[in-house]
Write a protein that holds these residues in place. Structure first.
Motif, mmCIF file in Angstrom:
data_model
loop_
_atom_site.group_PDB
_atom_site.id
_atom_site.type_symbol
_atom_site.label_atom_id
_atom_site.label_comp_id
_atom_site.label_asym_id
_atom_site.label_seq_id
_atom_site.Cartn_x
_atom_site.Cartn_y
_atom_site.Cartn_z
ATOM 1 N N GLN A 3 0.906 -1.282 -0.030
ATOM 2 C CA GLN A 3 -0.108 0.101 -0.036
ATOM 3 C C GLN A 3 0.898 1.285 -0.005
ATOM 4 O O GLN A 3 1.895 1.193 0.737
ATOM 5 C CB GLN A 3 -0.763 -0.059 1.234
ATOM 6 N N LEU A 4 0.521 2.092 -0.937
ATOM 7 C CA LEU A 4 1.198 3.533 -0.743
ATOM 8 C C LEU A 4 0.348 4.537 0.062
ATOM 9 O O LEU A 4 -0.587 4.919 -0.051
ATOM 10 C CB LEU A 4 1.385 3.797 -2.218
ATOM 11 N N GLN A 5 1.328 5.283 0.950
ATOM 12 C CA GLN A 5 0.769 6.433 1.645
ATOM 13 C C GLN A 5 1.282 7.829 1.152
ATOM 14 O O GLN A 5 2.657 7.769 1.385
ATOM 15 C CB GLN A 5 0.764 6.191 3.069
ATOM 16 N N THR A 6 0.671 8.808 0.762
ATOM 17 C CA THR A 6 1.400 9.975 0.164
ATOM 18 C C THR A 6 2.282 10.673 1.321
ATOM 19 O O THR A 6 1.625 11.017 2.334
ATOM 20 C CB THR A 6 0.367 11.043 -0.514
ATOM 21 N N LEU A 7 3.325 10.803 1.094
ATOM 22 C CA LEU A 7 4.193 11.752 2.103
ATOM 23 C C LEU A 7 4.223 13.072 1.536
ATOM 24 O O LEU A 7 4.124 14.283 2.236
ATOM 25 C CB LEU A 7 5.716 11.399 2.429
ATOM 26 N N THR A 9 3.167 15.512 -1.965
ATOM 27 C CA THR A 9 2.320 15.510 -3.287
ATOM 28 C C THR A 9 3.362 16.022 -4.508
ATOM 29 O O THR A 9 4.348 16.529 -3.936
ATOM 30 C CB THR A 9 0.803 16.256 -3.288
ATOM 31 N N VAL A 150 10.651 5.133 1.636
ATOM 32 C CA VAL A 150 9.820 5.817 0.624
ATOM 33 C C VAL A 150 10.049 5.431 -0.684
ATOM 34 O O VAL A 150 11.181 4.892 -1.328
ATOM 35 C CB VAL A 150 10.133 7.247 0.599
ATOM 36 N N GLY A 152 8.637 6.654 -5.264
ATOM 37 C CA GLY A 152 8.013 7.267 -6.176
ATOM 38 C C GLY A 152 9.073 8.378 -6.440
ATOM 39 O O GLY A 152 10.110 8.668 -6.006
ATOM 40 N N GLY A 166 4.680 11.586 -6.945
ATOM 41 C CA GLY A 166 4.988 12.131 -5.536
ATOM 42 C C GLY A 166 5.744 11.043 -4.916
ATOM 43 O O GLY A 166 6.347 10.297 -5.399
ATOM 44 N N TYR A 168 5.766 8.662 -1.715
ATOM 45 C CA TYR A 168 4.945 7.724 -0.838
ATOM 46 C C TYR A 168 5.663 7.089 0.181
ATOM 47 O O TYR A 168 6.939 6.341 -0.310
ATOM 48 C CB TYR A 168 4.246 6.893 -1.652
ATOM 49 N N LEU A 170 5.837 3.152 1.707
ATOM 50 C CA LEU A 170 5.574 1.878 1.241
ATOM 51 C C LEU A 170 5.290 1.020 2.494
ATOM 52 O O LEU A 170 5.868 0.738 3.236
ATOM 53 C CB LEU A 170 7.036 1.405 0.469
#
Ligand code: XMP
Ligand code: MG
Length: 172
Positions: A3-7, A9, A150, A152, A166, A168, A170
């Motif tokens: 799953q990717l969570q934005t750190l 943008t 991270v 991206g 962006g 992300y 991980l």
């Protein structure tokens, strides 16, 4: 599936790159610096950074490996692809995607210092300062990142996710 969570943008990264370009162009007036990207991770940052600059500059790359395929640094740095431009007497600006332990860049600094550049500075887009094992002078710093892996904006996990716009976190 990871799953990717934005750190950060794409817009936040764009602003940071623009600010770095302003700082660099102010400091390198009247010079013709060699921007030395550390492959592979820095290729997107390099491309965006230099397109924000209206000044003479040259681009070169070096490929170093310390990470193997996973999330842990092996601690041993190898030159996988050497530079093909002479560094002697040049103003060198190292372009790095992310600084973690500092092992990779301290190796590169030493490697380049022997070749007698006129100046040697570091520009890093992301910094995991809490992970540092070897202190490093970062002359131009974009954004600080916590101690997480991270992906991206050039950064990969097992060669994946480099193309994402962006930065992300991980999560397995
Ligand atoms: P060191 O520990 O030598 O590491 O400062 C710098 C190099 O390691 C890679 N690196 C990462 N790559 N996500 C990545 O995809 C990360 O969170 C990460 N942390 C370090 C990076 O290639 C850098 O050149
Ligand atoms: Mg990598």
């Amino acid at each position: 599936m990871p799953q990717l969570q934005t750190l950060f943008t794409p817009e936040e990264i764009k602003l940071a790159v623009k600010r770095l370009a302003q700082e660099i162009s102010r400091d390198y007036q009247g010079k013709n610096p060699l921007f030395l990207g550390v492959l592979k991770g820095s290729f997107i940052f390099m491309a965006d950074l230099i397109r924000n600059l209206d000044m003479p500059l040259e681009v070169e790359f070096v490929a170093l490996s310390s990470y193997g395929q996973g999330m842990e640094s092996s601690g041993k740095v190898n030159v996988v692809q050497d530079l093909r431009t002479s560094v002697k007497g040049r103003d060198i600006l190292i372009i790095e995607d992310i600084i973690d332990t500092g092992i990779t860049l301290s190796f590169l600094l030493e490697y380049l210092q022997c070749k007698k550049p006129a100046s040697l500075k570091i520009c890093a887009l992301f910094d995991k300062a809490s992970c540092r094992q070897i202190p490093l002078p970062i002359d131009y710093l974009g954004l600080s990142v916590p101690d997480v892996f991270v992906v991206g904006y050039g950064l990969d996990y097992d060669e994946k996710f480099r193309h994402l716009p962006g930065l992300y976190l991980l999560k397995e």
